[in-house]
Design a protein around this motif. Structure first.
Motif, PDB file in Angstrom:
ATOM      1  N   THR A 268       0.838  -1.184   0.000  1.00 22.68           N
ATOM      2  CA  THR A 268       0.000   0.000   0.000  1.00 22.68           C
ATOM      3  C   THR A 268       0.878   1.242   0.000  1.00 22.68           C
ATOM      4  O   THR A 268       1.933   1.272   0.638  1.00 22.68           O
ATOM      5  CB  THR A 268      -0.955   0.038   1.211  1.00 22.68           C
ATOM      6  OG1 THR A 268      -1.745   1.226   1.164  1.00 22.68           O
ATOM      7  CG2 THR A 268      -0.200  -0.016   2.534  1.00 22.68           C
ATOM      8  N   ASP A 270      -0.647   4.075   0.868  1.00 21.11           N
ATOM      9  CA  ASP A 270      -1.411   4.954   1.744  1.00 21.11           C
ATOM     10  C   ASP A 270      -0.845   4.967   3.163  1.00 21.11           C
ATOM     11  O   ASP A 270      -0.268   3.975   3.618  1.00 21.11           O
ATOM     12  CB  ASP A 270      -2.874   4.510   1.792  1.00 21.11           C
ATOM     13  CG  ASP A 270      -3.553   4.605   0.436  1.00 21.11           C
ATOM     14  OD1 ASP A 270      -3.149   5.485  -0.349  1.00 21.11           O
ATOM     15  OD2 ASP A 270      -4.478   3.819   0.170  1.00 21.11           O
ATOM     16  N   CYS A 272      -1.579   4.141   6.209  1.00 22.75           N
ATOM     17  CA  CYS A 272      -2.587   3.366   6.926  1.00 22.75           C
ATOM     18  C   CYS A 272      -2.258   3.219   8.409  1.00 22.75           C
ATOM     19  O   CYS A 272      -1.104   3.336   8.825  1.00 22.75           O
ATOM     20  CB  CYS A 272      -2.717   1.973   6.313  1.00 22.75           C
ATOM     21  SG  CYS A 272      -3.398   1.955   4.639  1.00 22.75           S
ATOM     22  N   ARG A 280      -7.886  -8.156   5.563  1.00 23.43           N
ATOM     23  CA  ARG A 280      -7.059  -8.342   4.372  1.00 23.43           C
ATOM     24  C   ARG A 280      -6.560  -9.787   4.326  1.00 23.43           C
ATOM     25  O   ARG A 280      -6.061 -10.315   5.311  1.00 23.43           O
ATOM     26  CB  ARG A 280      -5.873  -7.371   4.388  1.00 23.43           C
ATOM     27  CG  ARG A 280      -6.259  -5.920   4.147  1.00 23.43           C
ATOM     28  CD  ARG A 280      -6.612  -5.649   2.690  1.00 23.43           C
ATOM     29  NE  ARG A 280      -5.474  -5.743   1.804  1.00 23.43           N
ATOM     30  CZ  ARG A 280      -4.790  -4.695   1.327  1.00 23.43           C
ATOM     31  NH1 ARG A 280      -5.129  -3.468   1.681  1.00 23.43           N
ATOM     32  NH2 ARG A 280      -3.789  -4.876   0.499  1.00 23.43           N
ATOM     33  N   VAL A 285       1.137  -7.061   4.075  1.00 31.54           N
ATOM     34  CA  VAL A 285       0.902  -5.896   3.220  1.00 31.54           C
ATOM     35  C   VAL A 285       2.010  -4.888   3.540  1.00 31.54           C
ATOM     36  O   VAL A 285       2.033  -4.284   4.618  1.00 31.54           O
ATOM     37  CB  VAL A 285      -0.481  -5.274   3.459  1.00 31.54           C
ATOM     38  CG1 VAL A 285      -0.662  -4.038   2.566  1.00 31.54           C
ATOM     39  CG2 VAL A 285      -1.588  -6.295   3.196  1.00 31.54           C
TER      40      VAL A 285
END
Length: 325
Positions: A268, A270, A272, A280, A285
């Protein structure tokens, strides 16, 4: 594929949620748990992490009824007392199997293979998808390792293959689990005896040992530790590696490429926080904004839903084991 669940706790219930939502071709032949069936039905219906199941769940005579689906439900304490005839894979989600002899009771009861949802030193193989699945062979008693090992091992495999790992250290920032008390109470190690929902608790992780088992070519090069933190779900790994051949370009691009080439690693861009990663299915991730290269050192931070992602790998591994015939 026909599977059976022995143990209907956090992993068993999460496996069932995913089977019902994403795997209509999987037949659940049996659920076995020593807890009261009505309580098991209630805990599947109402889940503090993943929310209510969007359907009707109830316990009936010898059955768990979910919408219009009836699943045989038993309360046997011994694996050998189960009827597992025609079961391709028995998923043992009790966390109690530590010996090969114990697991073999599932084979004697009729299952073709047994998949253990946790570390087991006496399993024929310990397999982590994305790291060493090529060593599965014809093993019938298999450990799926731990959630943290599933997050870390595929990353280390990919980095080792591409850049080479000289040394490293990993800290898992792990949510509290049922092994910790809600109030101070004896749990063996002093720190693990403290109330899990009010303190950060430094402790050990089984991933340190399991990485050496799963990735023998880098055994002894990566150390590990854990800090249990007061969140109910989603954990993280924070790993710093010294590389033999650091990426020539931006490290974020290199890690993105590694993730895109993997079946179990996501990424990702982003900024987060942990709750954003709930549900998920990836083993890990990678948080690209947290990447920090310094010379031959690379800091990688990644999230993993330690229940949902691990349960997804249990299903993937069961499919792989069943496909062998």
């Amino acid at each position: 594929m026909r599977i059976a669940l022995n143990g209907f706790g956090r992993i068993g219930r999460t496996v069932l949620r995913q089977v019902l939502r994403h795997h209509p071709d999987i037949e659940l032949a049996l659920i076995n748990d020593i807890a009261d069936p009505a309580t098991c039905a209630y805990l599947f219906q109402y889940d503090s992490v993943f929310g209510p199941y969007p359907g009707r769940v109830r316990a009936e005579a010898g059955m768990l009824r979910i919408d219009d689906r009836s699943i045989p439900f038993t309360g046997r304490r011994a694996l050998g007392d189960l009827d597992l005839s025609g079961v391709d894979v028995l998923m043992d989600c009790t966390g109690t199997i530590q010996t090969r002899a114990h697991a073999a009771q599932g084979l004697k009861a009729g299952a073709r293979s047994v998949l253990i949802s946790g570390p087991c030193d006496e399993a024929e193989r310990t397999i982590v998808l994305g790291a060493n699945e090529d060593t599965l062979g014809d093993a019938r008693i298999v450990s799926n390792a731990s959630c943290t090992t599933n997050a870390l091992a595929p990353l280390l495999r990919a980095v080792q293959d591409r850049f080479g790992i000289l040394s490293g250290h990993m800290t898992t920032v792990h949510c509290y689990t049922g092994s910790q008390p809600m109030v101070d109470a004896p749990r063996g190690p002093f720190a693990r005896s403290r109330a899990g929902a009010v303190s950060m608790v430094p402790t050990t992780t089984s991933a340190t040992h399991l990485i050496d088992l799963v990735l023998p070519d880098i055994a002894g090069r990566v150390t590990g530790a854990a800090v249990r933190v007061p969140v109910i779900s989603v954990s993280a790994i924070d790993v710093t590696l010294r590389l033999s051949s650091p990426p020539a370009g931006p490290a974020e691009d290199a890690l993105r490429a590694l993730a895109e080439a993997s079946e179990v690693i996501g990424w990702t861009d982003d900024p987060c926080v942990s709750t954003d990663l709930r549900g998920r299915p990836e083993s890990l991730v990678i948080a690209l904004p947290e990447t920090l290269p310094r010379g031959d050192q690379l800091r990688i931070f990644g999230w993993y839903d330690n229940e949902y992602g691990f349960s997804a790998r249990m299903i993937d591994m069961a499919r792989r084991m069943s496909a062998r015939g």
